[in-house]
Motif scaffolding. Sequence first.
Motif, PDB file in Angstrom:
ATOM      1  N   HIS A  10      17.978  -9.609 -18.961  1.00 32.29           N
ATOM      2  CA  HIS A  10      18.788  -9.236 -19.815  1.00 32.29           C
ATOM      3  C   HIS A  10      19.081 -10.201 -21.202  1.00 32.29           C
ATOM      4  CE1 HIS A  10      21.859  -6.386 -17.091  1.00 32.29           C
ATOM      5  NE2 HIS A  10      21.490  -7.582 -15.844  1.00 32.29           N
ATOM      6  N   ALA A  11      18.817 -11.719 -20.649  1.00 27.26           N
ATOM      7  CA  ALA A  11      17.948 -12.243 -22.256  1.00 27.26           C
ATOM      8  C   ALA A  11      16.864 -12.280 -22.138  1.00 27.26           C
ATOM      9  CB  ALA A  11      18.816 -13.277 -21.045  1.00 27.26           C
ATOM     10  N   ALA A  12      15.990 -12.114 -21.277  1.00 24.78           N
ATOM     11  CA  ALA A  12      14.274 -12.363 -21.719  1.00 24.78           C
ATOM     12  C   ALA A  12      14.096 -12.038 -23.230  1.00 24.78           C
ATOM     13  CB  ALA A  12      13.665 -11.202 -20.729  1.00 24.78           C
ATOM     14  N   ARG A  13      14.454 -10.128 -23.686  1.00 22.67           N
ATOM     15  CA  ARG A  13      14.245  -9.512 -24.915  1.00 22.67           C
ATOM     16  C   ARG A  13      14.691 -10.397 -26.093  1.00 22.67           C
ATOM     17  NH1 ARG A  13      12.657  -4.333 -26.723  1.00 22.67           N
ATOM     18  NH2 ARG A  13      12.776  -4.131 -24.090  1.00 22.67           N
ATOM     19  N   GLU A  14      15.862 -10.985 -26.016  1.00 22.85           N
ATOM     20  CA  GLU A  14      16.902 -11.639 -27.169  1.00 22.85           C
ATOM     21  C   GLU A  14      15.888 -13.059 -27.331  1.00 22.85           C
ATOM     22  OE1 GLU A  14      21.048 -14.487 -27.344  1.00 22.85           O
ATOM     23  OE2 GLU A  14      21.271 -12.275 -26.288  1.00 22.85           O
TER      24      GLU A  14
END
Length: 106
Positions: free
Chosen positions: A23-27
Amino acid sequence: MNLTSYVQDRQLTIALRGEIDHHAAREIMQALSAKIDLYLPLRCILDFRDVTFMDSSGIAVVIHTLRRMNTLQGRLLLQNIPPQPYKVLRAAGIEKITEIREECNR
């Protein structure tokens, strides 16, 4: 995921916080790329001290940052990695492609 960064003598240090999952990796990758593009460091340090959990998406974050630093002919250093993220990174063999400095003892 929050991150804090500072630059000194073309060294960019980025302190990561919270969970590094799909959930956080792209951001995180977008934020890291923006910081690297802004400061064009010779060395980038990712400080994992406050990372509470990491899955394989964290490996993608490291590889992404390493590739970006390679395009600048710079270096990537990982430091202060707590035991759980350290196990994930070691299982992937990250220490073979970038430097790891001291594991956190938590």
